[in-house]
Motif scaffolding. Sequence first.
Motif, PDB file in Angstrom:
ATOM      1  N   ALA A   1       0.836  -1.202   0.000  1.00  0.00           N
ATOM      2  CA  ALA A   1       0.000   0.000   0.000  1.00  0.00           C
ATOM      3  C   ALA A   1       0.871   1.253   0.000  1.00  0.00           C
ATOM      4  O   ALA A   1       0.616   2.204  -0.753  1.00  0.00           O
ATOM      5  CB  ALA A   1      -0.939  -0.004   1.204  1.00  0.00           C
ATOM      6  N   GLN A   2       1.899   1.259   0.822  1.00  0.00           N
ATOM      7  CA  GLN A   2       2.803   2.413   0.897  1.00  0.00           C
ATOM      8  C   GLN A   2       3.508   2.635  -0.435  1.00  0.00           C
ATOM      9  O   GLN A   2       3.660   3.779  -0.883  1.00  0.00           O
ATOM     10  CB  GLN A   2       3.833   2.210   2.011  1.00  0.00           C
ATOM     11  N   GLY A   3       3.936   1.577  -1.079  1.00  0.00           N
ATOM     12  CA  GLY A   3       4.597   1.709  -2.383  1.00  0.00           C
ATOM     13  C   GLY A   3       3.679   2.297  -3.435  1.00  0.00           C
ATOM     14  O   GLY A   3       4.089   3.157  -4.230  1.00  0.00           O
ATOM     15  N   ILE A   4       2.438   1.850  -3.451  1.00  0.00           N
ATOM     16  CA  ILE A   4       1.469   2.369  -4.421  1.00  0.00           C
ATOM     17  C   ILE A   4       1.219   3.855  -4.162  1.00  0.00           C
ATOM     18  O   ILE A   4       1.228   4.671  -5.093  1.00  0.00           O
ATOM     19  CB  ILE A   4       0.154   1.567  -4.353  1.00  0.00           C
ATOM     20  N   VAL A   5       1.010   4.218  -2.908  1.00  0.00           N
ATOM     21  CA  VAL A   5       0.747   5.616  -2.559  1.00  0.00           C
ATOM     22  C   VAL A   5       1.954   6.488  -2.884  1.00  0.00           C
ATOM     23  O   VAL A   5       1.808   7.595  -3.420  1.00  0.00           O
ATOM     24  CB  VAL A   5       0.345   5.741  -1.077  1.00  0.00           C
ATOM     25  N   THR A   6       3.136   6.009  -2.606  1.00  0.00           N
ATOM     26  CA  THR A   6       4.348   6.768  -2.922  1.00  0.00           C
ATOM     27  C   THR A   6       4.459   7.012  -4.423  1.00  0.00           C
ATOM     28  O   THR A   6       4.805   8.112  -4.857  1.00  0.00           O
ATOM     29  CB  THR A   6       5.598   6.041  -2.395  1.00  0.00           C
ATOM     30  N   CYS A   7       4.155   6.000  -5.202  1.00  0.00           N
ATOM     31  CA  CYS A   7       4.188   6.144  -6.662  1.00  0.00           C
ATOM     32  C   CYS A   7       3.177   7.196  -7.126  1.00  0.00           C
ATOM     33  O   CYS A   7       3.496   8.045  -7.964  1.00  0.00           O
ATOM     34  CB  CYS A   7       3.910   4.795  -7.323  1.00  0.00           C
ATOM     35  N   LEU A   8       1.965   7.147  -6.580  1.00  0.00           N
ATOM     36  CA  LEU A   8       0.948   8.134  -6.951  1.00  0.00           C
ATOM     37  C   LEU A   8       1.369   9.548  -6.542  1.00  0.00           C
ATOM     38  O   LEU A   8       1.213  10.494  -7.322  1.00  0.00           O
ATOM     39  CB  LEU A   8      -0.389   7.782  -6.310  1.00  0.00           C
ATOM     40  N   ARG A   9       1.876   9.688  -5.342  1.00  0.00           N
ATOM     41  CA  ARG A   9       2.271  11.014  -4.861  1.00  0.00           C
ATOM     42  C   ARG A   9       3.428  11.587  -5.673  1.00  0.00           C
ATOM     43  O   ARG A   9       3.540  12.803  -5.819  1.00  0.00           O
ATOM     44  CB  ARG A   9       2.671  10.947  -3.390  1.00  0.00           C
ATOM     45  N   ALA A  10       4.296  10.738  -6.183  1.00  0.00           N
ATOM     46  CA  ALA A  10       5.452  11.196  -6.948  1.00  0.00           C
ATOM     47  C   ALA A  10       5.128  11.443  -8.417  1.00  0.00           C
ATOM     48  O   ALA A  10       5.960  11.986  -9.143  1.00  0.00           O
ATOM     49  CB  ALA A  10       6.582  10.175  -6.832  1.00  0.00           C
ATOM     50  N   THR A  11       3.935  11.080  -8.851  1.00  0.00           N
ATOM     51  CA  THR A  11       3.584  11.203 -10.268  1.00  0.00           C
ATOM     52  C   THR A  11       3.744  12.633 -10.802  1.00  0.00           C
ATOM     53  O   THR A  11       4.358  12.816 -11.859  1.00  0.00           O
ATOM     54  CB  THR A  11       2.172  10.655 -10.531  1.00  0.00           C
ATOM     55  N   PRO A  12       3.246  13.663 -10.129  1.00  0.00           N
ATOM     56  CA  PRO A  12       3.448  15.021 -10.673  1.00  0.00           C
ATOM     57  C   PRO A  12       4.928  15.381 -10.827  1.00  0.00           C
ATOM     58  O   PRO A  12       5.319  15.997 -11.822  1.00  0.00           O
ATOM     59  CB  PRO A  12       2.767  15.931  -9.648  1.00  0.00           C
TER      60      PRO A  12
END
Length: 83
Positions: free
Chosen positions: A19-30
């Motif tokens: 879950a943390q990895g997925i959220v980190t990826c989403l947050r870093a997208t911009p």
Amino acid sequence: ILGVRDMHADHAASHIGKAQGIVTCLRATPYHCTRRKVFLPMDICMLHGVSQEDFIRGKQEKNVRDVIYDIASQAHIHLEHVR
């Protein structure tokens, strides 16, 4: 790291890490998009008709938001497993 030897704790930690990895990826997208990189699953993007260029150009159309929602939902599923 605390010496806990429990199968249930290991299983929970695995789901929390995913879950943390997925959220980190989403947050870093911009941030990544400003460098013309997209690290989101292309199968989900294609499912919604979204290209990498749509993210790079910062489009905020419904189909782009749907991609983000689907990916975030995967993180939520992992958290539900932990609970």
